[in-house]
Scaffold this active site. Structure first.
Site, PDB file in Angstrom:
ATOM      1  N   GLY A  60       0.826  -1.196   0.000  1.00  0.00           N
ATOM      2  CA  GLY A  60       0.000   0.000   0.000  1.00  0.00           C
ATOM      3  C   GLY A  60       0.864   1.251   0.000  1.00  0.00           C
ATOM      4  O   GLY A  60       2.061   1.208   0.292  1.00  0.00           O
ATOM      5  N   CYS A  61       0.238   2.370  -0.350  1.00  0.00           N
ATOM      6  CA  CYS A  61       0.995   3.619  -0.470  1.00  0.00           C
ATOM      7  C   CYS A  61       1.492   4.097   0.899  1.00  0.00           C
ATOM      8  O   CYS A  61       2.676   4.405   1.072  1.00  0.00           O
ATOM      9  CB  CYS A  61       0.150   4.684  -1.155  1.00  0.00           C
ATOM     10  SG  CYS A  61      -1.518   4.870  -0.491  1.00  0.00           S
TER      11      CYS A  61
END
Lengths: 328, 328, 328, 328
Positions: B137-138
């Site tokens: 995920g970012c």
């Protein structure tokens, strides 16, 4: 039914603004122009002396500071830059005129103790009787008003590390022309500054927390947002004990305050801009071994964080309704 | 001297993109279109099937997922929504085609252990030999890459509370039309969300920190910024012992990494957008009783936080230069 | 002196809002909540029925349209979508309740002639006696108020081509969730739309100019700005004869108007947002063979371009001060 | 297959940049750093001399102008301010070094005729043989490239008034610190400037149109947009005769141009930013007595409007591929 508002307001109290051309100074003038009990006796500016700008629905012409008829005012707001304000405050006080100083010069932690600190909801009676009030910084307002109920009720874990991350719109940096605040530099950007606990507002908060008997360390990291106005503070607070109702400390402490809103939803800048309020929420953190609370607090940096709270304090000092002239 | 780049690239490897119409999917297509060793075999979209958009300097026409010639690709990127991705990944793997999955479905903490987790700089050799990679995920990318050197060197205080405040541009929320992401709702606003340690990315980070042997609690509070792209994480870390050189852990760990930048200046979004990098800084906090470090970490959420790291992982899996096609 | 404003306002006139959840509807509610002579009897919404939102300093709960106590109101504002408004207006009128319709349904050029057109400064006496007023579109307000003095004085060249370029903030497009109005689509962008003289507002303007006896062609090209609110129209007008004082037509026509400002400086959005004004400037064009004037006109699309002018018209219809409750 | 790009580029041509610290100068450095056939021999700055900034993926250190090794370069770009550029151009030419001047000093209409005007697609062969090229202004590029096919084919009505409204991002105003370009002044604002046909770019356009034999008057009104980069020009053109296919003049004229895009959809800034293109559309205006065309034209003001076109011209002058190093 048409009310003649003018007739209601004939006896307005004259007030002046020193340093009126910055963002906080302009906001002050706008509030005064629309205020039911105050009128603007003068507004000074240096570089912009002589300029006429529309503020609060009517025109204001800035005069040079040395031409300001200070004695005509019953109270003077100083929105002069930090460092420059102190001398002017002395000069005004020597004339017997009351002062609300929006600069950092006379705030706690700056070596000038004994001056009423203008967190209105905390120091109301002290402010009401004061001749001189040091108006709080914008970040301290958002953080201290949020922390006070926890400190007062001794709910913070002993030796805790309180972590306050704040983000502010660029009007907080003033309107002096600097490359780093140009539109193309700020838009689509976001960054921390004053990192490592070096921002001037930290000592203002530490000194105040100290007078409240707090025994916690504070980490304060401000950030620059690509918005014009507003501050959001996100504060992690280790607790001495879990809270059954996480909003209760604020509801009990601020239940009847007209300018403090306690909400289950986390506040956003849109909730508070152009309003003289602090909006606060709190939620317990899941998955931490020790009880920890996440507190969020939002203000308009130019209103409750500067000009709005200054007028609120002036209202108290002048004996008019505390809420007069302040948008909610 | 005019180079015939085309001739250099005749043997490009075909790759496909599932879920190409979202922001991450479009970024993937753009990277592939400009990649010296990859070519886009297909790009699928649901609502936007049939649409032709310009990505990476040339046109891409989205096909329906069921019409995608999956077997023509040597590797498929899935940028499908969380929940929907898992089944498509199975289908592609059944055809013997390698996969980089950008969804959360197969990441640590989601009940699917044993799958290579695509934090490239941490798990490089694992990724190079994997048939299936769960792309991080970012937010986890920005936080875990920043924390890894401290955890690995056991520099974090035992039982510490690590406080990670992150702020992201709105492309992180995807391009499905929702009222809360309309321009007039986001501009001039800023707010926390997923408060109280409830954001999906938290368990991804906790699970990963767990595998690294970390004994710290993590507080993670994301915020929505009025910018299109970029993430900044501001992380407060209690230390076991003060650091003489606060940047040393990162310089030693990442010294030769092409996509990690360690700098004395705190990073801003402008430093990293449109680049596949993590930019990290750290500074000791003044005035705290126990040694505490403030770590800041910035990425482009669509590049190093999604499509860029996905291509970086695919480069490893396909045996081409890890840096190929990735902007720095 | 503390004024009891509440006591001054006990006899407020009840008004209702249909379609209150859109941007114009919310602005209407906010104006009514702060209005000295009006009170909000009801506010309807469809998707958002039951929701409570803070508007104008206090809470408003949206009711379903079918539950609205229409007969309790002395006047109803309809901010329903174009097409849906007409039937509701009929229903309200059948109950004998006065209406200000903010939709396009009953405006000039839409096949419904004979209805008072609510350009307040142009049609004041007509509006004051009307039971039903069609409130003008935002673009037409900015353009027609600017053109009226030139048309009335027959200063426009015969057979002239008047070129009006307008740019609007995105609240003009409403708050229905559409991908094209997401933050990441609008920020850092700018584009024309309704090109080739196809925008719905054109016929509203052409019909009105026709009733004024104008013999000019009009080119109208709207653009979408990455701002929340505000419209600026830049209008090129071939003149029958040069003007010695280019501002004179407006100064003579609008000299005593409280909501029209004529200035030598070209207006910007910041001059007008959150204010119910039209701000106009004009300057002769250098270097053209025939005398030509450049007229610029700015409004807040949600105030003078929608809710503000609607309240201004309602004030006239209800016999209270025209300026009551309207910010300048 | 890993390509050794370095080996392909050993014979890069050295070029210098005067005035590299502004927005256009930085963009030039970035393009040169990524260019397959050019290398940056030096980059000068005044106030920022000695500063090192990351441009185009690697670091650039600005030297003082007087320390620039001008003779080491085969071509020098001047991005110096208007007025200051002319003398430096002379100095560089005296050393026999070729020049592309991005300032207005040597452009048409500035009293310096006879110098090749760098509208690449119009004056390609002239530029290829020139030692000195005056690079066009940003607004003139967007407008003149759009008008050329109509003028060349004599499609404009005789004695027509062409009305060009343009809107530009703030990088067009440079990065000198001025109050009017601060974030809080520009965000949520929009305004016209240079009104009344007084902008410097007008004479550049008039002089060029004159050399093309145009007999039309031009109205040019620029506007300031709250975006960092991009220009959109919306141009109303009275025609001598209606056009059966409104895009045909551009398709015929620019059909094979790599940097000109002719599209039925009206272009937006998002279509062109970070790309060295002019994107053009045209549509007949409905409801006008005489045939009239609405032409829209979009560019990135820092690329096709400045640094990109400058590199395109330099490519021609140096005999490398015209498209080399330029993003599409």
């Amino acid at each position: 039914m048409v009310v003649n508002y003018y007739a209601l307001c004939v006896n307005k109290t004259p007030v002046g603004v020193l340093g009126a051309s910055g963002y906080a100074g302009r906001e002050l003038c706008a509030l005064i122009q629309r205020h039911p009990h105050l009128r603007l006796a003068f507004a000074t500016a240096n570089d912009q002396r002589g300029a006429t700008v529309r503020l609060g629905g009517s025109d204001v012409t800035f005069v040079a500071p040395e031409d300001a008829p200070i004695g005509d005012a019953e109270l003077v707001f100083s929105a002069l830059p930090h460092g420059a304000s102190k001398d002017w405050v002395s000069r005004v006080r020597d004339l017997g005129v009351r002062v609300v100083d929006l600069s950092a010069d006379l705030r706690p932690g700056n070596g000038c103790e004994g001056i009423a600190y203008g967190l209105t909801e905390i120091n109301r009676s002290l402010i009401a009787g004061a001749e001189l009030v040091a108006n709080p910084g914008c970040y301290p307002t958002s953080i201290l008003v949020a922390l006070a109920p926890l400190i007062e009720r001794q709910l913070v874990a002993s030796d805790a590390l309180i972590v306050a991350n704040s983000a502010s719109g660029v009007t907080g940096a003033g309107n002096a022309p600097k490359r780093e605040y140009l539109f193309a530099e700020v838009a689509e950007d976001y960054r921390a500054y004053g990192i490592g606990n070096t921002h001037r507002h930290l000592k203002e908060m530490q000194a105040t927390l100290g007078t409240w008997g707090a025994n916690a360390d504070l980490v304060f990291t401000p950030h620059l947002l690509p918005v014009a106005r507003g501050i959001l503070s996100t504060i992690t607070v280790p607790l001495a004990t879990p809270l059954a109702d996480p909003l209760l400390p604020w509801r009990e402490r601020y239940g009847s305050e007209p300018f403090i809103e306690v909400t289950p939803e986390t506040p956003s800048l849109h909730d508070v801009v152009h309003r003289n309020v602090v909006r606060i929420s709190a939620i317990p953190l899941a998955g931490t071994r020790r009880p920890t609370l996440l507190v969020t607090s939002a203000i308009d940096n130019l209103l409750k964080g500067a000009a709005g709270q200054a007028v609120q304090n002036a209202n108290l000092m002048l004996g008019v309704a505390e809420t007069a002239g302040l948008p909610v």
